[in-house]
Design a protein around this motif. Structure first.
Motif, mmCIF file in Angstrom:
data_model
loop_
_atom_site.group_PDB
_atom_site.id
_atom_site.type_symbol
_atom_site.label_atom_id
_atom_site.label_comp_id
_atom_site.label_asym_id
_atom_site.label_seq_id
_atom_site.Cartn_x
_atom_site.Cartn_y
_atom_site.Cartn_z
ATOM 1 N N GLY A 1 47.977 3.190 45.808
ATOM 2 C CA GLY A 1 49.161 3.745 44.484
ATOM 3 C C GLY A 1 49.894 4.562 45.031
ATOM 4 O O GLY A 1 51.101 5.786 44.339
ATOM 5 N N GLY A 2 49.308 4.880 46.704
ATOM 6 C CA GLY A 2 50.619 5.916 47.422
ATOM 7 C C GLY A 2 50.179 7.182 48.056
ATOM 8 O O GLY A 2 50.662 8.002 47.884
ATOM 9 N N GLU A 3 48.831 7.149 47.371
ATOM 10 C CA GLU A 3 47.990 8.877 47.786
ATOM 11 C C GLU A 3 48.745 8.771 48.930
ATOM 12 O O GLU A 3 48.510 10.140 50.053
ATOM 13 N N CYS A 4 47.913 7.742 50.089
ATOM 14 C CA CYS A 4 47.795 7.805 51.871
ATOM 15 C C CYS A 4 49.792 8.488 51.777
ATOM 16 O O CYS A 4 49.787 8.423 53.558
ATOM 17 N N LEU A 5 50.247 7.950 51.231
ATOM 18 C CA LEU A 5 51.569 8.332 51.913
ATOM 19 C C LEU A 5 52.606 9.978 51.362
ATOM 20 O O LEU A 5 53.049 10.213 52.388
ATOM 21 N N LEU A 6 51.211 11.065 50.928
ATOM 22 C CA LEU A 6 51.564 12.350 50.812
ATOM 23 C C LEU A 6 52.426 13.176 51.956
ATOM 24 O O LEU A 6 52.673 13.864 52.298
ATOM 25 N N GLU A 7 51.148 12.838 53.211
ATOM 26 C CA GLU A 7 50.512 13.422 53.654
ATOM 27 C C GLU A 7 51.767 12.770 55.123
ATOM 28 O O GLU A 7 52.404 13.361 56.548
ATOM 29 N N LYS A 8 52.405 11.377 55.145
ATOM 30 C CA LYS A 8 53.532 11.466 55.587
ATOM 31 C C LYS A 8 55.266 11.294 55.387
ATOM 32 O O LYS A 8 56.127 11.526 56.852
ATOM 33 N N VAL A 9 54.533 12.424 54.013
ATOM 34 C CA VAL A 9 56.269 12.166 53.532
ATOM 35 C C VAL A 9 56.793 14.105 54.377
ATOM 36 O O VAL A 9 55.618 14.874 54.169
#
Length: 342
Positions: free
Chosen positions: A242-250
């Motif tokens: 659901g996008g939790e993995c993306l936070l550290e990529k932003v």
């Protein structure tokens, strides 16, 4: 012999009512030992470690409401983590409940406890109690709105105080009936929002990292944090979690007038929200481009990780950068799908 202790930018966030004693004591000891005037100051990071920090709280509530959104009763259980010493904590319950009373809850009951724990004590911190009480109140209002699938502002207005309920909740401090203008002020604000056009740009790199540009400037109001969260939310439907993995990529890049030619100015307490909406629209465009690729990969291999999706998108020359310019609609009152349930 003189003693002087300073806390850098102490007016910026509160917390100096009791916590300045630590610095003053150290300064006094140094002056006594050295037998000379001593002046001491803290850098911002150390200052925040010593003096910063709101009270952690645990809040449970039971709320009764009608099908039209009128709230009839509220019970609140509030636990406040005061830390190892009282500090300003005994003053918190009254301030929190005082701010909570901003709405007419009908029958209101509450049980507040100031809890001694083994962590550092907390202190007054920019609008102590008012911020927490308002947060709790709005969380409940949004929860009711979400449960009924009714616009949040509709629920807010329906549960504003009339003069009679205001007198019940606030007693003699309510003032004269002729001065009551809360409902008319709310209607005026709701009908004339001054939201400003704002640009946003989201770019996905070959390695899966994400660069975001917005017109607003981060000045401590949390703009970049909100933008990061919106980016993860907007692209979340492309990820298994659901996008939790993306936070550290932003990462948010401070834009200039060439990359964001219509950035406008930062102010008016709406820049974060309008910037997030521009980012949301940019993410929606990227999702539309990437969804067919995701569905194709899933048909072959099942679950598709973010890195594999972006790698495939690069191979087939998908444009991984999208820009949007959000412009306000005079009838804009918020997006129901973004209302959170607490």
């Amino acid at each position: 012999m003189s003693v002087s202790s300073l806390e850098e930018s102490e007016e910026a966030f509160g917390g100096k009512a009791m916590k300045a004693i630590h610095v003053a004591c150290a300064c006094a000891v140094a002056a006594f030992k050295l037998r000379r005037p001593v002046r001491m100051y803290l850098d911002r990071k150390t200052d925040m470690i010593i003096a910063g920090g709101r009270h952690p709280m645990k809040v449970k509530y039971s709320v009764g409401f009608k099908s039209d959104g009128k709230i009839t009763a509220l019970h609140l259980d509030l636990g406040i983590n005061a830390g190892i010493s009282p500090d300003m904590s005994p003053f918190m319950p009254g301030a929190i409940i005082g701010a909570l009373k901003k709405y007419n809850w009908g029958t209101l009951t509450f049980d507040t406890k100031v809890c001694k724990t083994n962590v550092s004590s907390k202190s007054a911190m920019r609008g102590p109690g008012d911020v927490q009480g308002s947060f709790i109140a709005e969380a409940i209002i949004e929860h009711v709105a979400s449960a009924l699938s009714i616009d949040t502002n509709t629920i807010r207005r329906k549960n504003l105080h009339d003069f009679e309920s205001l007198a019940v909740f606030y007693g003699e401090s309510v003032g004269e009936a002729s001065t009551y203008s809360l409902v008319s002020m709310f209607d005026k604000l709701a009908s004339s929002p001054e939201l400003r056009p704002t640009p946003g740009k989201v770019s996905i790199m070959n390695d899966g990292s994400i660069a975001v540009e917005v017109g607003g400037v981060e000045i401590g109001q949390g703009l970049w944090t909100k933008v990061k969260q919106m980016t993860a939310f907007g692209l979340g439907q492309l990820c298994p979690d659901g996008g939790e993995c993306l936070l550290e990529k932003v990462r948010v890049i401070q834009a200039d007038t060439l990359s964001m030619i219509q950035g406008g100015f930062t102010g008016g307490s709406t820049t974060s929200e309008t910037s997030c909406e521009a980012v949301r629209l940019s993410c929606a465009a990227l999702v539309e481009r990437l969804k067919p690729i995701k569905e194709g990969l899933e048909a072959k291999a099942g679950t598709v990780e973010w890195s594999a999706l972006i790698a495939q998108a690069c191979m087939v020359s998908v444009n991984l950068s999208a820009q949007a310019y959000w412009t306000p609609d005079p009838t804009f009152t918020g997006y129901p799908e973004l209302r959170s349930c607490h």
